[in-house]
Design a protein around this motif. Structure first.
Motif, short mmCIF file in Angstrom:
data_model
loop_
_atom_site.label_atom_id
_atom_site.label_comp_id
_atom_site.label_asym_id
_atom_site.label_seq_id
_atom_site.Cartn_x
_atom_site.Cartn_y
_atom_site.Cartn_z
N GLU A 283 43.62 46.63 52.77
CA GLU A 283 43.46 47.98 53.29
C GLU A 283 44.77 48.44 53.92
O GLU A 283 45.58 47.62 54.37
N VAL B 65 41.30 54.74 38.42
CA VAL B 65 41.27 54.01 39.70
C VAL B 65 42.37 54.53 40.62
O VAL B 65 42.14 54.75 41.82
N LEU C 166 42.21 56.21 44.39
CA LEU C 166 42.99 55.78 45.54
C LEU C 166 43.70 56.98 46.17
O LEU C 166 43.75 57.12 47.40
N THR D 108 37.39 54.10 49.05
CA THR D 108 37.37 52.66 49.21
C THR D 108 37.01 52.01 47.88
O THR D 108 36.57 52.68 46.93
N ARG D 109 37.13 50.68 47.80
CA ARG D 109 36.79 49.98 46.57
C ARG D 109 35.33 50.21 46.20
O ARG D 109 35.00 50.45 45.03
N PRO E 203 32.55 46.25 41.77
CA PRO E 203 33.72 46.12 42.65
C PRO E 203 34.75 45.13 42.12
O PRO E 203 35.95 45.34 42.29
N VAL F 275 36.81 46.88 39.58
CA VAL F 275 37.76 47.76 40.28
C VAL F 275 38.95 46.95 40.77
O VAL F 275 40.10 47.38 40.63
N ARG F 276 38.67 45.79 41.33
CA ARG F 276 39.75 44.93 41.83
C ARG F 276 40.70 44.54 40.70
O ARG F 276 41.92 44.59 40.85
N THR G 52 42.77 47.46 39.68
CA THR G 52 43.75 47.75 40.73
C THR G 52 44.93 46.79 40.65
O THR G 52 46.09 47.21 40.73
N ALA H 16 41.80 49.42 48.91
CA ALA H 16 41.31 48.86 47.65
C ALA H 16 41.57 47.39 47.65
O ALA H 16 42.71 46.96 47.78
N GLU H 17 40.55 46.58 47.55
CA GLU H 17 40.73 45.12 47.55
C GLU H 17 41.00 44.65 46.14
O GLU H 17 40.49 45.21 45.20
#
Length: 223
Positions: free
Chosen positions: A124, A158, A162, A167-168, A179, A182-183, A186, A222-223
């Motif tokens: 974050e 994605v 951002l 957030t993720r 999620p 998404v990671r 990212t 974004a994690e």
């Protein structure tokens, strides 16, 4: 869980030592050292595991930017957080471009400091809301060449999320994906830009012409 190991770098000795004593008393934190020069910080980084370095940009005749660059070169997992009295969006932008993932005022309260230190290990980023508009304006200055064409459609989506401050979890809901997916997108997007954090990716996107549809209040995550 292991404690978060923090290195404090500030040339104001009394401030650094007082902050070190306070932080060492907080559950889940360990202070590796409180040093006042770039050389002393680099020496500790070479011998100790550090999760977060909390750095003042103005270190007497030296600049904390040197430590940001050193961390990006040598310690890719190390998170750099700026703790500064400066209120200049241009200075914040410079720090972000050199790898800082968060910016805190020296007048920030203790709860905010702890929240930011924990947050950066979840990938974050935090910028004070009153500096965010000026920062985004500075980062939005056109880049010398476009880089977004390197991204796949999903990676670009994605990145747009951002830029919009999601957030993720919110990105996953918006794009109808897990999620973890998404990671993955990212991480791939950061490697292609290249960028070392979600906040730096937003900087690249803005300078390349991408614009937000609606920002959150001060946090890019974004994690």
């Amino acid at each position: 869980m292991d404690p978060i190991r923090v290195l404090l770098v500030d040339d104001q000795q009394l401030f650094a030592e007082a902050l070190a004593v306070w932080l060492a008393r907080q559950a889940g934190f360990e202070v590796v050292g409180a040093v006042h020069t770039v050389a002393a910080a680099r020496a500790l980084l070479a011998t100790e595991r550090v999760d977060v370095q909390l750095v003042d940009l103005e270190l007497g005749a030296e600049s904390g930017i040197e430590l940001l660059d050193h961390a990006r070169e040598r310690y890719p997992l190390l998170r750099s957080v700026i703790l500064s009295a400066s209120r200049s969006p241009a200075t914040v932008a410079t720090a972000v471009r050199h790898g800082a993932v968060s910016w805190l005022s020296k007048t920030a309260d203790g709860d905010t400091l702890l929240q930011v230190l924990r947050g950066v290990l979840r990938d974050e980023s935090w910028i004070p809301p009153d500096l965010l508009a000026g920062l985004l304006h500075t980062l939005a200055e056109p880049a010398s060449s476009p880089v977004l064409d390197r991204l796949t459609v999903r990676e670009r989506q994605v990145l747009q999320c951002l830029v919009d401050g999601l957030t993720r979890a919110q990105i996953a809901e918006s794009l109808i994906m897990s999620p973890n997916t998404v990671r993955t997108h990212t991480q791939n997007m950061l490697a292609k830009l290249p960028a070392h954090s979600a906040l730096e990716a937003v900087s690249v996107a803005l300078r390349s012409g991408m614009r937000p549809d609606g920002l959150g209040a001060g946090q890019v995550s974004a994690e």
